[in-house]
Design a protein around this motif. Structure first.
Motif, PDB file in Angstrom:
ATOM      1  N   LYS A 205     -38.311 -22.094 -29.494  1.00 24.86           N
ATOM      2  CA  LYS A 205     -39.473 -22.385 -28.652  1.00 24.86           C
ATOM      3  C   LYS A 205     -39.501 -21.502 -27.403  1.00 24.86           C
ATOM      4  CE  LYS A 205     -40.399 -27.150 -30.043  1.00 24.86           C
ATOM      5  NZ  LYS A 205     -40.512 -28.564 -29.597  1.00 24.86           N
ATOM      6  N   SER A 206     -38.331 -21.080 -26.937  1.00 25.20           N
ATOM      7  CA  SER A 206     -38.270 -20.295 -25.695  1.00 25.20           C
ATOM      8  C   SER A 206     -38.054 -18.808 -25.929  1.00 25.20           C
ATOM      9  CB  SER A 206     -37.144 -20.823 -24.802  1.00 25.20           C
ATOM     10  OG  SER A 206     -35.878 -20.672 -25.430  1.00 25.20           O
ATOM     11  N   HIS A 207     -37.673 -18.405 -27.134  1.00 23.75           N
ATOM     12  CA  HIS A 207     -37.387 -16.995 -27.420  1.00 23.75           C
ATOM     13  C   HIS A 207     -38.182 -16.454 -28.610  1.00 23.75           C
ATOM     14  CE1 HIS A 207     -33.833 -18.176 -25.051  1.00 23.75           C
ATOM     15  NE2 HIS A 207     -33.614 -16.903 -24.829  1.00 23.75           N
ATOM     16  N   GLY A 208     -38.867 -17.337 -29.331  1.00 20.48           N
ATOM     17  CA  GLY A 208     -39.567 -16.897 -30.530  1.00 20.48           C
ATOM     18  C   GLY A 208     -40.761 -16.012 -30.241  1.00 20.48           C
ATOM     19  N   PRO A 209     -41.210 -15.265 -31.244  1.00 22.80           N
ATOM     20  CA  PRO A 209     -40.731 -15.210 -32.622  1.00 22.80           C
ATOM     21  C   PRO A 209     -39.350 -14.548 -32.711  1.00 22.80           C
ATOM     22  CG  PRO A 209     -42.985 -14.344 -32.429  1.00 22.80           C
ATOM     23  CD  PRO A 209     -42.421 -14.444 -31.048  1.00 22.80           C
ATOM     24  N   ALA A 210     -38.472 -15.185 -33.464  1.00 23.03           N
ATOM     25  CA  ALA A 210     -37.107 -14.681 -33.619  1.00 23.03           C
ATOM     26  C   ALA A 210     -36.596 -15.070 -35.003  1.00 23.03           C
ATOM     27  CB  ALA A 210     -36.196 -15.252 -32.535  1.00 23.03           C
ATOM     28  N   THR A 211     -35.605 -14.327 -35.484  1.00 26.04           N
ATOM     29  CA  THR A 211     -35.075 -14.533 -36.828  1.00 26.04           C
ATOM     30  C   THR A 211     -33.820 -15.406 -36.806  1.00 26.04           C
ATOM     31  OG1 THR A 211     -33.616 -12.612 -36.739  1.00 26.04           O
ATOM     32  CG2 THR A 211     -35.892 -12.225 -37.458  1.00 26.04           C
ATOM     33  N   ASN A 244     -40.300  -8.809 -45.070  1.00 26.44           N
ATOM     34  CA  ASN A 244     -39.339  -9.687 -45.753  1.00 26.44           C
ATOM     35  C   ASN A 244     -38.405 -10.428 -44.793  1.00 26.44           C
ATOM     36  OD1 ASN A 244     -40.239  -8.999 -48.399  1.00 26.44           O
ATOM     37  ND2 ASN A 244     -39.108  -7.063 -48.234  1.00 26.44           N
ATOM     38  N   GLN A 245     -38.766 -10.479 -43.516  1.00 31.06           N
ATOM     39  CA  GLN A 245     -38.003 -11.236 -42.520  1.00 31.06           C
ATOM     40  C   GLN A 245     -38.847 -12.401 -42.041  1.00 31.06           C
ATOM     41  OE1 GLN A 245     -35.029 -11.322 -41.144  1.00 31.06           O
ATOM     42  NE2 GLN A 245     -34.218  -9.312 -40.670  1.00 31.06           N
ATOM     43  N   THR A 246     -38.222 -13.574 -41.931  1.00 29.46           N
ATOM     44  CA  THR A 246     -38.928 -14.736 -41.403  1.00 29.46           C
ATOM     45  C   THR A 246     -38.685 -14.842 -39.906  1.00 29.46           C
ATOM     46  OG1 THR A 246     -38.650 -15.916 -43.498  1.00 29.46           O
ATOM     47  CG2 THR A 246     -39.251 -17.236 -41.572  1.00 29.46           C
ATOM     48  N   TYR A 247     -39.765 -14.898 -39.140  1.00 33.18           N
ATOM     49  CA  TYR A 247     -39.694 -15.079 -37.690  1.00 33.18           C
ATOM     50  C   TYR A 247     -40.162 -16.492 -37.362  1.00 33.18           C
ATOM     51  CZ  TYR A 247     -38.994 -10.063 -36.989  1.00 33.18           C
ATOM     52  OH  TYR A 247     -38.479  -8.782 -36.997  1.00 33.18           O
ATOM     53  N   TRP A 248     -39.365 -17.207 -36.592  1.00 41.54           N
ATOM     54  CA  TRP A 248     -39.651 -18.591 -36.226  1.00 41.54           C
ATOM     55  C   TRP A 248     -40.075 -18.664 -34.762  1.00 41.54           C
ATOM     56  CZ3 TRP A 248     -39.320 -22.031 -40.235  1.00 41.54           C
ATOM     57  CH2 TRP A 248     -38.570 -21.623 -41.352  1.00 41.54           C
ATOM     58  N   PHE A 249     -40.999 -19.562 -34.460  1.00 43.58           N
ATOM     59  CA  PHE A 249     -41.427 -19.752 -33.077  1.00 43.58           C
ATOM     60  C   PHE A 249     -42.013 -21.147 -32.913  1.00 43.58           C
ATOM     61  CE2 PHE A 249     -44.631 -17.597 -35.549  1.00 43.58           C
ATOM     62  CZ  PHE A 249     -45.855 -18.155 -35.204  1.00 43.58           C
ATOM     63  N   GLY A 250     -42.219 -21.553 -31.670  1.00 49.88           N
ATOM     64  CA  GLY A 250     -42.648 -22.923 -31.375  1.00 49.88           C
ATOM     65  C   GLY A 250     -44.079 -23.199 -31.777  1.00 49.88           C
ATOM     66  N   ASN A 251     -44.357 -24.469 -32.048  1.00 47.22           N
ATOM     67  CA  ASN A 251     -45.710 -24.887 -32.417  1.00 47.22           C
ATOM     68  C   ASN A 251     -46.704 -24.754 -31.277  1.00 47.22           C
ATOM     69  OD1 ASN A 251     -45.111 -25.605 -35.065  1.00 47.22           O
ATOM     70  ND2 ASN A 251     -44.358 -27.617 -34.456  1.00 47.22           N
ATOM     71  N   ASP A 252     -46.186 -24.669 -30.030  1.00 45.46           N
ATOM     72  CA  ASP A 252     -47.088 -24.648 -28.872  1.00 45.46           C
ATOM     73  C   ASP A 252     -47.567 -23.248 -28.525  1.00 45.46           C
ATOM     74  OD1 ASP A 252     -44.533 -23.954 -28.207  1.00 45.46           O
ATOM     75  OD2 ASP A 252     -44.535 -24.903 -26.243  1.00 45.46           O
ATOM     76  N   ILE A 253     -47.126 -22.225 -29.263  1.00 42.72           N
ATOM     77  CA  ILE A 253     -47.630 -20.863 -29.043  1.00 42.72           C
ATOM     78  C   ILE A 253     -48.615 -20.533 -30.157  1.00 42.72           C
ATOM     79  CG2 ILE A 253     -47.067 -18.406 -28.987  1.00 42.72           C
ATOM     80  CD1 ILE A 253     -44.497 -19.024 -27.686  1.00 42.72           C
ATOM     81  N   SER A 254     -49.854 -20.296 -29.781  1.00 45.33           N
ATOM     82  CA  SER A 254     -50.887 -19.972 -30.755  1.00 45.33           C
ATOM     83  C   SER A 254     -50.821 -18.493 -31.107  1.00 45.33           C
ATOM     84  CB  SER A 254     -52.267 -20.303 -30.177  1.00 45.33           C
ATOM     85  OG  SER A 254     -53.281 -19.710 -30.961  1.00 45.33           O
TER      86      SER A 254
END
Length: 357
Positions: A205-211, A244-254
């Motif tokens: 949530k604080s650094h995404g998008p990140a792998t 082919n890399q998944t980047y994860w991030f918080g739901n509160d960032i559109s």
């Protein structure tokens, strides 16, 4: 999503756009843990994300709203006081492997380290704040180059055991104090799985998008552990596939968040670079050796629209602070003019005039 877009969203998630007012403690709590071995620069890492002065951040550290200690990887970090115990519980066992190995070289096994902890507890009891040299003097450990490594291992072990943390500054010297005298211990403890899930959520949530590998690097936990943790929380996160890399991030960032022009003077070891395993989203590969070295030394950086375009250094004079800039391309030196707006925030933070060269 492109690398340019990733760098833009990271500016948002890391609160570098300053869209809402935050206190120093709120910034540290949001980011989870902020690397802080260079103390002066680490304070600016907080200041660059809020409108607090260096004095206000110093006070937050001195009053133990923010704790500076060794946690996660074996280096200094800032951690919010209400996160210190659960984060130590989950991360200390893995980091202690490094301190145990270092101490053993000097004949200090676990039993001897426990005995030293008892001695340190007695000398710091009653809100006594001592420097490392003062503690070593009481322990009768001489100050030589070899013993300096031993003293570092002893104090890091005491930090990881939750015995000590930073105390009030003695002039320009860092002190240690008893953690439980500064921050009350919580009544309830998280399980390891709960703590890992909390750590992962805080990171993405604080650094995404990140792998996954970014989180593994930042947290110090192996990829297999990080993978199972992400699997447990994936419904609480957004994700996107790039190459082919998944980047994860918080739901509160559109993903429709508006792009805006921005320039940032960021400190050495700032989270915008150091908290990721690979850093191509923020700095071109051919420029990386100019911003950080292979042995982990990071320089202060200039960011334009999320991309590193140069480095800078600060020299404190009697009545002002001098800023020297070095751009990766000489043709970009004309951009000094656009830096002045960002330097106003740095002037307010330092409480002194800034001269740029």
């Amino acid at each position: 999503m492109t690398h340019q877009e990733i760098s833009h969203y990271r500016l948002i998630s890391q609160k570098l756009y300053k869209t809402t007012p935050c206190s120093p403690q709120e910034i540290v709590r949001h980011l989870g843990a902020m690397q802080a071995q260079d103390y002066a620069m680490a304070k600016w890492a907080i200041g660059s994300r809020c409108d607090s002065s260096e004095k206000a951040i110093e006070e937050a550290v001195s009053s133990a709203e923010i704790i500076r200690t060794h946690i996660l990887r074996p280096t200094w970090h800032f951690v919010a006081s209400d996160d210190i115990y659960w984060m130590l519980d989950v991360s200390a066992p893995q980091v202690k492997r490094f301190t145990a190995s270092a101490a053993k070289k000097y004949g200090y096994d676990d039993k001897k380290l426990d005995q030293v902890n008892s001695q340190i507890e007695k000398m710091l009891s009653g809100n006594n704040h001592l420097t490392r040299d003062e503690i070593m003097q009481e322990l009768n450990i001489k100050k030589t180059s070899n013993e300096d490594f031993l003293s570092a291992a002893i104090m890091m072990n005491a930090e990881l055991d939750g015995l000590v943390c930073n105390g009030r500054m003695k002039g320009k010297q860092i002190t240690y104090s008893l953690l439980e005298e500064r921050v009350a211990k919580p009544k309830n403890k998280l399980t390891k799985e709960e703590a890992l899930a909390k750590l992962a959520l805080r990171y993405f949530k604080s650094h995404g998008p990140a792998t996954l590998l970014d989180f593994s690097w930042w947290s110090g936990f192996p990829p297999t552990t990080c993978k199972s943790t992400i699997n447990a929380i994936e419904l609480q996160l957004n994700s996107i596939e790039i190459d082919n890399q998944t980047y994860w991030f918080g739901n509160d960032i559109s993903v429709e968040s508006d792009f805006r022009e921005s320039v940032h003077f960021l400190p050495a070891f700032d989270e915008i670079l150091i908290s990721y395993k690979t850093r191509e989203a923020s700095i071109l590969t051919e420029h990386q050796s100019k911003a950080f070295t292979n042995n982990g030394i990071f320089k202060p950086i200039i960011l334009e629209n999320g991309k590193v375009i140069g480095t800078w250094k600060r020299t404190i004079k009697k009545d002002y602070a001098k800023i020297e800039t070095q751009f990766f391309h000489e043709s970009e030196s004309h951009k000094k003019a656009i830096l002045f707006e960002e330097l106003k925030a740095f002037e307010n933070y330092l409480g002194t005039k800034i001269v740029i060269e």
